[in-house]
Structure formats: structure tokens, C-alpha cells
Scaffold this active site. Structure first.
Site, PDB file in Angstrom:
ATOM      1  N   GLU A  52      -9.345  -5.702  12.423  1.00 36.13           N
ATOM      2  CA  GLU A  52      -8.172  -5.324  11.626  1.00 36.13           C
ATOM      3  C   GLU A  52      -6.934  -6.047  12.160  1.00 36.13           C
ATOM      4  O   GLU A  52      -6.666  -6.029  13.363  1.00 36.13           O
ATOM      5  CB  GLU A  52      -7.986  -3.804  11.663  1.00 36.13           C
ATOM      6  CG  GLU A  52      -6.749  -3.287  10.954  1.00 36.13           C
ATOM      7  CD  GLU A  52      -6.618  -3.760   9.511  1.00 36.13           C
ATOM      8  OE1 GLU A  52      -7.528  -3.486   8.704  1.00 36.13           O
ATOM      9  OE2 GLU A  52      -5.607  -4.413   9.189  1.00 36.13           O
TER      10      GLU A  52
ATOM     11  N   GLU B 264      -3.824  -5.362  11.018  1.00 37.06           N
ATOM     12  CA  GLU B 264      -2.622  -4.536  10.903  1.00 37.06           C
ATOM     13  C   GLU B 264      -2.908  -3.112  11.383  1.00 37.06           C
ATOM     14  O   GLU B 264      -3.079  -2.880  12.560  1.00 37.06           O
ATOM     15  CB  GLU B 264      -2.179  -4.544   9.443  1.00 37.06           C
ATOM     16  CG  GLU B 264      -0.712  -4.864   9.275  1.00 37.06           C
ATOM     17  CD  GLU B 264      -0.309  -4.872   7.814  1.00 37.06           C
ATOM     18  OE1 GLU B 264       0.456  -4.002   7.425  1.00 37.06           O
ATOM     19  OE2 GLU B 264      -0.788  -5.744   7.074  1.00 37.06           O
TER      20      GLU B 264
ATOM     21  N   GLY C 192      -6.270   0.514   6.266  1.00 40.63           N
ATOM     22  CA  GLY C 192      -5.971  -0.444   5.197  1.00 40.63           C
ATOM     23  C   GLY C 192      -4.799  -0.039   4.333  1.00 40.63           C
ATOM     24  O   GLY C 192      -3.945   0.767   4.717  1.00 40.63           O
TER      25      GLY C 192
ATOM     26  N   LYS D 272       1.264   9.460  -2.432  1.00 39.64           N
ATOM     27  CA  LYS D 272       1.078  10.872  -2.788  1.00 39.64           C
ATOM     28  C   LYS D 272       2.078  11.746  -2.046  1.00 39.64           C
ATOM     29  O   LYS D 272       2.523  12.775  -2.554  1.00 39.64           O
ATOM     30  CB  LYS D 272      -0.353  11.332  -2.516  1.00 39.64           C
ATOM     31  CG  LYS D 272      -1.270  11.157  -3.693  1.00 39.64           C
ATOM     32  CD  LYS D 272      -1.567   9.756  -4.049  1.00 39.64           C
ATOM     33  CE  LYS D 272      -1.247   9.028  -5.224  1.00 39.64           C
ATOM     34  NZ  LYS D 272      -1.591   7.630  -5.271  1.00 39.64           N
TER      35      LYS D 272
ATOM     36  N   ILE E  80       0.304   2.288 -10.293  1.00 35.44           N
ATOM     37  CA  ILE E  80       1.346   2.066  -9.280  1.00 35.44           C
ATOM     38  C   ILE E  80       2.737   2.124  -9.921  1.00 35.44           C
ATOM     39  O   ILE E  80       3.636   2.809  -9.422  1.00 35.44           O
ATOM     40  CB  ILE E  80       1.122   0.716  -8.550  1.00 35.44           C
ATOM     41  CG1 ILE E  80      -0.199   0.766  -7.766  1.00 35.44           C
ATOM     42  CG2 ILE E  80       2.283   0.383  -7.618  1.00 35.44           C
ATOM     43  CD1 ILE E  80      -0.604  -0.547  -7.111  1.00 35.44           C
TER      44      ILE E  80
ATOM     45  N   HIS F  23     -11.849  32.019 -14.734  1.00 35.07           N
ATOM     46  CA  HIS F  23     -10.620  32.308 -15.481  1.00 35.07           C
ATOM     47  C   HIS F  23      -9.631  33.019 -14.576  1.00 35.07           C
ATOM     48  O   HIS F  23     -10.036  33.901 -13.826  1.00 35.07           O
ATOM     49  CB  HIS F  23     -10.949  33.211 -16.669  1.00 35.07           C
ATOM     50  CG  HIS F  23      -9.713  33.616 -17.426  1.00 35.07           C
ATOM     51  ND1 HIS F  23      -9.051  32.753 -18.275  1.00 35.07           N
ATOM     52  CD2 HIS F  23      -9.008  34.778 -17.442  1.00 35.07           C
ATOM     53  CE1 HIS F  23      -7.995  33.383 -18.796  1.00 35.07           C
ATOM     54  NE2 HIS F  23      -7.953  34.603 -18.300  1.00 35.07           N
TER      55      HIS F  23
HETATM   56  C1  LIG Z   1       0.793   1.749  -4.092  1.00 30.85           C
HETATM   57  C2  LIG Z   1      -0.689   1.931  -4.216  1.00 30.85           C
HETATM   58  C3  LIG Z   1      -1.197   3.169  -4.533  1.00 30.85           C
HETATM   59  C4  LIG Z   1      -2.574   3.345  -4.633  1.00 30.85           C
HETATM   60  N1  LIG Z   1      -3.067   4.582  -4.941  1.00 30.85           N
HETATM   61  C5  LIG Z   1      -4.406   4.757  -5.045  1.00 30.85           C
HETATM   62  C6  LIG Z   1      -4.941   6.044  -5.327  1.00 30.85           C
HETATM   63  O1  LIG Z   1      -4.214   7.022  -5.466  1.00 30.85           O
HETATM   64  N2  LIG Z   1      -6.286   6.170  -5.412  1.00 30.85           N
HETATM   65  C7  LIG Z   1      -7.132   5.098  -5.256  1.00 30.85           C
HETATM   66  O2  LIG Z   1      -8.344   5.271  -5.354  1.00 30.85           O
HETATM   67  N3  LIG Z   1      -6.647   3.862  -4.990  1.00 30.85           N
HETATM   68  C8  LIG Z   1      -5.309   3.678  -4.875  1.00 30.85           C
HETATM   69  N4  LIG Z   1      -4.820   2.433  -4.577  1.00 30.85           N
HETATM   70  C9  LIG Z   1      -5.785   1.317  -4.409  1.00 30.85           C
HETATM   71  C10 LIG Z   1      -6.425   1.369  -3.013  1.00 30.85           C
HETATM   72  O3  LIG Z   1      -5.425   1.400  -2.032  1.00 30.85           O
HETATM   73  C11 LIG Z   1      -7.329   0.171  -2.819  1.00 30.85           C
HETATM   74  O4  LIG Z   1      -8.251   0.080  -3.878  1.00 30.85           O
HETATM   75  C12 LIG Z   1      -8.093   0.280  -1.513  1.00 30.85           C
HETATM   76  O5  LIG Z   1      -7.225   0.361  -0.412  1.00 30.85           O
HETATM   77  C13 LIG Z   1      -9.038  -0.914  -1.347  1.00 30.85           C
HETATM   78  O6  LIG Z   1      -9.731  -0.751  -0.152  1.00 30.85           O
HETATM   79  P1  LIG Z   1     -10.322  -1.991   0.640  1.00 30.85           P
HETATM   80  O7  LIG Z   1     -11.103  -1.412   1.766  1.00 30.85           O
HETATM   81  O8  LIG Z   1     -10.989  -2.919  -0.283  1.00 30.85           O
HETATM   82  O9  LIG Z   1      -9.069  -2.802   1.202  1.00 30.85           O
HETATM   83  P2  LIG Z   1      -7.651  -2.422   1.840  1.00 30.85           P
HETATM   84  O10 LIG Z   1      -7.367  -0.974   1.824  1.00 30.85           O
HETATM   85  O11 LIG Z   1      -6.680  -3.333   1.184  1.00 30.85           O
HETATM   86  O12 LIG Z   1      -7.851  -2.843   3.342  1.00 30.85           O
HETATM   87  C14 LIG Z   1      -8.063  -4.159   3.726  1.00 30.85           C
HETATM   88  C15 LIG Z   1      -7.714  -4.294   5.189  1.00 30.85           C
HETATM   89  O13 LIG Z   1      -8.129  -5.569   5.634  1.00 30.85           O
HETATM   90  C16 LIG Z   1      -7.169  -6.083   6.528  1.00 30.85           C
HETATM   91  N5  LIG Z   1      -7.312  -7.535   6.531  1.00 30.85           N
HETATM   92  C17 LIG Z   1      -7.154  -8.393   5.496  1.00 30.85           C
HETATM   93  N6  LIG Z   1      -7.419  -9.657   5.883  1.00 30.85           N
HETATM   94  C18 LIG Z   1      -7.756  -9.589   7.200  1.00 30.85           C
HETATM   95  C19 LIG Z   1      -8.142 -10.559   8.157  1.00 30.85           C
HETATM   96  N7  LIG Z   1      -8.252 -11.857   7.842  1.00 30.85           N
HETATM   97  N8  LIG Z   1      -8.406 -10.141   9.417  1.00 30.85           N
HETATM   98  C20 LIG Z   1      -8.300  -8.827   9.751  1.00 30.85           C
HETATM   99  N9  LIG Z   1      -7.956  -7.870   8.880  1.00 30.85           N
HETATM  100  C21 LIG Z   1      -7.686  -8.255   7.622  1.00 30.85           C
HETATM  101  C22 LIG Z   1      -5.853  -5.608   5.948  1.00 30.85           C
HETATM  102  O14 LIG Z   1      -4.848  -5.584   6.958  1.00 30.85           O
HETATM  103  C23 LIG Z   1      -6.225  -4.213   5.471  1.00 30.85           C
HETATM  104  O15 LIG Z   1      -5.977  -3.255   6.471  1.00 30.85           O
HETATM  105  C24 LIG Z   1      -3.445   2.241  -4.433  1.00 30.85           C
HETATM  106  C25 LIG Z   1      -2.926   0.986  -4.111  1.00 30.85           C
HETATM  107  C26 LIG Z   1      -1.567   0.832  -3.987  1.00 30.85           C
HETATM  108  C27 LIG Z   1      -1.039  -0.517  -3.626  1.00 30.85           C
END
Ligand SMILES: Cc1cc2nc3c(=O)[nH]c(=O)nc-3n(C[C@H](O)[C@H](O)[C@H](O)COP(=O)(O)OP(=O)(O)OC[C@H]3O[C@@H](n4cnc5c(N)ncnc54)[C@H](O)[C@@H]3O)c2cc1C
Length: 464
Positions: free
Chosen positions: A34, A36, A40, A51, A184, A443
């Protein structure tokens, strides 16, 4: 080179960290990389902090309408900075929770930026620029996504912002124009509008929340207008001039060109996958239309490399990413794994009133050639909704007329995001309308509306 792992997951979002936990549960030596914060986008900049903001906005709305409930309160104000601080605190504690889960499941967390290499290897570069090579039998790519930038609207992070900045603004803007009315866009529109910002939404498609059933879109537009949000559909932002003190936004609308003067523009025009600079080309992993190509078990075209979550073509949702992670790892471990049914994924939008839906919209069901039965139950006829002071909205259900298959459900109203799981389970179990009719619902609850809407569809309504 560090000692080899069974599984390395690149990215610790709801796809990555869930996949890592499953791998460890199944006895595999696992690491997650990771760059950051653990958790994620979802935990740190997406699902959870939004939320928390929405809850603050809702509490403020309650206080503004306390009189309707027979409660008198004095002057109230939304303390914008305190609202932001609470949201960041919630996100931080959730990320710490993932840290705890990694430890509990004996998963190594490698902080740094990962880049794939051929031969099931990857380099991780830490914050001091030092690169270390790792290898694994299986590498899962879960690098997620980021805000899409429209060519006509460059994001400068100050006046033209994306969702991250919208969660941590130092000062509440007096006015905001939101580009895009997906989940969003409308969630932020609600947060800011209810705290007193003048909000305008510009949507390219003919309806707001364009992926939803048309009746849902119309109901949300009606409720947002009551909240004071101006909405321009079938409209397009062509240019933003940020040279003055605020933003001058040029919009092509149905009625012709319009110009808006606002403090800030929130660009919420979707997300793109993080597939650049992670070594896909070096390894030879195929992509198509900005997504990594996989089979039903998330295997890429290169043996030993997998992809899950927002980098793949499924819905960009946290629960989709997690479900894909579990299926991917179960398959790796040789366990039984079923391909995910992407037509049974619930979508929720947590604005107020909330929106929840699953399966076919009415239009899509008709286009697919189904002869359908449709039932709609308004919350004005629900005792629980009335008692909660939330009679807005409805539940709409769609059944196949011939066999009774539950084709879809679309809800708008108070707490409906908690109701949709019933329909997901019903559809997964291939339940028919008749079974919903005979399943006794408690209910008074909002969930009765699912049964009552089904009664309407079958011409057996009691309360309408
Ligand atoms: C404002 C907002 C609100 C949302 N609300 C909802 C909701 O209510 N319900 C819902 O289901 N979804 C929601 N989503 C969508 C949801 O956040 C994403 O679908 C979900 O986080 C995707 O998960 P993921 O594991 O694919 O990636 P991510 O959560 O994007 O995580 C990817 C991780 O990989 C890391 N990373 C990337 N590249 C590298 C690299 N080269 N080396 C090391 N680390 C790396 C990043 O830092 C990140 O931490 C929302 C999105 C946003 C932007």
C-alpha cells in the site's frame, strides 16, 4: 530479494485487504502493498468519510425540522470544520481497524509504491526512494481508481476540485456547481446544500442519477428542488474560468448557453482505473477501455497475475471489489468458486432521501423482452415512514409476469439502503413474487413496503 510469498496483493482497498484476509485464512503466506493508507479509497476517501459527512448533514436537517417532531431547539449552526474533522476521524479509525485485521491475520503490510515485473515479481519503492523486490506464486492487482478529469474542466485542487478535496475543504463555500449527478455528485450536493451552500447540479444525461429507474430520478429531482438545489439536465459544462476570485462556469443547457458564478466547482464525472505505471506493459497484461481484462475468476492473460475491484470492468463499488477478491482467492486455493452475478449487485446512494436498487429497471426489463408486473408502494401509506416524519419516496418492484421471477427493485426514501438486501437475497434464491407475498414482514417497518409493493404488482394491495 525478500523471501517469496504465496500471495501478494497490490493495493489495500476493499478488494485488496479482503482478498489478503481470505488468502491468509486459507493458509497462504500473504502480503499487501500500500502506498497510502490501509483501506483504500473506500475507507479513507470514499464510502465511509462521505457517510460521516452525510450523517452530519442529516442531523442538521433534523434539527432544522425539530419543530415538526414537537421539539423546540434554539439557534443551530453547522460548524463546517467540526463536521469535516468528525468525518476524518471516522475514516482514520476505520483504517486503523484494517491495520488490526492485517495483524490478526498475520498479513505483512509493505508500505510503498508497487510496480509489477515479469516472473511473478514486483518492486516496492518506499518513501525514501528505496526499492525492494518481492515475489509470490500469485499476484493480485487491486490498485483501484481515481476521479475522472474532464478535458474541458481541468482540476486545479483549489477552485475546481474532486471528491478528495470536497471532503477536506478548509472553508464552506457559499456556492458550488457539481458536474455529474451519479452517487458521488448527488451525495456531495446533499451534504453542502443542507449545510447552506447554494448548489447547482449540471448533468449531461436527461435525468439525474442516470443509472437509476426513471421514476427514482424524477423523485430525487423533486426532493432536491425542495432542498433548494438547481438542476440542469441534458447540459454540459464547456469551460470554467478561474481567473477571477471565484469560478465562472459556462454551461450549454437545453435552453441555450448559461453562465454561473460560483465559489467552487466539484467535478464528479466518474472514476478511472489506476492502471498506469504499475508494470502492466512490462508483464504483458492486457487492458481494454481502461480496465484490466480478466476471466470470471479474475485471472489476467498472464499466468499468476489477477485483477479485482475498480481496475476491472464490474461496477465500481466496494462490495463488488470485496466479492471479487474472495472469489479470486478461493479459486487460487482450489476451493469451489462461483462467478459473480453482476446483475444482482445492489447499488446504493446515501443522499436524502436515500436510493437503493438491484436488477432490471422497468425500461431495461421491457427492452429485454419481459412481460412484466410492476408494483409501486408510496411511503405516504407506510405507518413507519409517517411516524419517522419521512413520507417521501416509494418502493417499486418488477416481476416477470409469466414465472414470477423477481427482476428488479428500486427504492427511494428514508433508510432504503437497509432494505435492498432482502431483494438481493430473494433474487439470489430465485424467489418469486408469491413467496414475497407470503413472507411475513415485521410491522411497522419500512421493509413492509417491499411486500406491499409486491401486493400491488399482483393486484392484492391491502393498504392502497
Ligand atoms: C466519494 C466516494 C464515495 C463512494 N461511496 C461508495 C459507497 O457508498 N459504497 C460503495 O460500494 N462504493 C463507494 N465508492 C466506491 C468505492 O470506494 C470503490 O469502488 C472501492 O474503494 C474500490 O475498491 P478497490 O479495492 O478496487 O480500490 P481502492 O479502494 O481504490 O484501493 C486501491 C488502493 O491501492 C493503492 N494503490 C494504488 N496503486 C498502488 C501502487 N502502485 N502501489 C501501492 N498501492 C497502490 C491505493 O493507494 C489505494 O489504497 C465511493 C467512491 C468515492 C470516490
Amino acid at each position: 530479494m525478500a523471501s517469496p510469498y504465496d500471495v501478494i496483493v497490490l493495493g489495500s482497498g476493499p478488494g485488496g485487504y479482503v482478498a489478503a484476509i481470505r488468502a491468509s485464512q486459507l493458509g497462504m503466506k500473504t502480503a499487501v502493498v500500500e502506498r497510502e493508507s490501509l483501506g483504500g479509497i473506500c475507507l479513507n476517501w470514499g464510502c465511509i468519510p462521505t457517510k460521516a459527512l452525510l450523517k452530519s448533514a442529516q442531523v442538521f436537517e433534523y434539527i432544522k425540522h425539530a419543530k415538526d417532531y414537537g421539539i423546540t431547539v434554539g439557534d443551530s449552526n453547522a460548524d463546517f470544520n467540526a463536521v469535516i474533522k468528525r468525518s476524518r476521524g471516522v475514516a482514520e479509525s476505520m483504517s486503523k481497524g484494517v491495520q488490526f485485521l492485517m495483524k490478526k491475520n498475520k498479513i505483512d503490510v509493505i508500505y510503498g509504491t508497487g510496480k509489477l515485473k515479469p516472473g511473478k515479481k514486483l518492486d516496492v519503492t518506499d518513501k525514501d526512494g528505496k526499492a525492494t523486490e518481492y515475489s509470490a506464486k500469485h499476484i493480485i492487482i487491486a490498485t483501484g481508481g481515481r476521479a475522472r478529469e474532464l478535458p474541458a474542466v481541468p482540476i486545479d485542487g483549489q477552485k475546481v476540485i474532486e471528491y478528495r478535496k470536497a471532503m477536506v475543504l478548509e472553508k464552506q463555500p457559499a456556492s458550488m456547481l457539481v458536474i455529474g449527478s451519479g452517487a458521488i455528485g448527488v451525495e456531495f450536493a446533499y451534504v453542502y446544500a443542507s449545510m447552506g451552500t447554494k448548489v447547482t447540479i449540471v448533468e449531461f444525461m436527461p435525468n439525474i442519477v442516470p443509472v437509476e429507474d426513471e421514476e427514482i430520478s424524477k423523485e430525487l429531482a423533486k426532493q432536491y428542488k425542495k432542498l433548494g438545489v438547481d438542476i440542469y439536465t441534458s447540459s454540459e459544462v464547456t469551460k470554467v474560468d478561474t481567473s477571477g476570485s471565484g469560478c465562472k462556469v459556462f454551461v450549454k443547457t437545453k435552453e441555450g448557453e448559461k453562465t454561473f458564478e460560483v465559489d467552487v466547482v466539484l467535478s464528479a464525472a466518474g472514476v478511472v482505473s489506476n492502471i498506469e505505471n504499475i508494470g502492466l506493459e512490462e508483464v504483458g497484461i492486457k487492458t481494454e477501455k481502461g480496465k484490466i481484462v480478466t476471466d470470471d475468476f479474475y485471472r489476467t492473460n498472464v499466468e499468476g497475475y489477477y485483477a479485482i475491484g475498480d481496475v476491472t470492468k464490474g461496477q465500481a463499488l466496494a462490495h463488488v471489489a470485496s466479492a471479487e477478491g474472495i472469489i479470486c482467492v478461493d479459486k487460487i486455493a482450489g476451493h469451489h468458486a462461483e462467478p459473480l452475478n453482476y446483475n444482482n449487485i445492489p447499488g446504493c446512494t446515501y443522499c436524502s432521501p436515500e436510493i437503493a436498487s438491484v436488477g432490471y429497471t422497468e425500461k431495461a426489463a421491457r427492452e429485454a423482452g419481459y412481460d412484466i408486473k410492476v408494483g409501486k408502494f408510496p411511503f405516504t401509506a407506510s405507518g413507519k415512514a409517517k411516524a419517522a416524519g419521512a413520507p417521501e419516496g416509494f418502493v417499486k418492484v418488477i416481476f416477470d409476469a409469466k414465472y414470477g421471477e423477481f427482476l428488479g427493485a428500486h427504492m427511494i426514501g428514508y433508510n432504503v439502503t437497509e432494505l435492498i438486501a432482502e431483494v438481493v437475497a430473494a433474487r439470489k434464491l430465485e424467489t418469486t413474487g408469491h413467496e414475497i407475498l407470503t413472507a411475513v414482514h415485521p410491522h411497522p417497518t419500512m421493509s413492509e413496503a417491499v411486500k406491499e409493493a409486491t401486493e400491488v404488482a399482483y393486484g392484492e394491495a391491502i393498504h392502497l
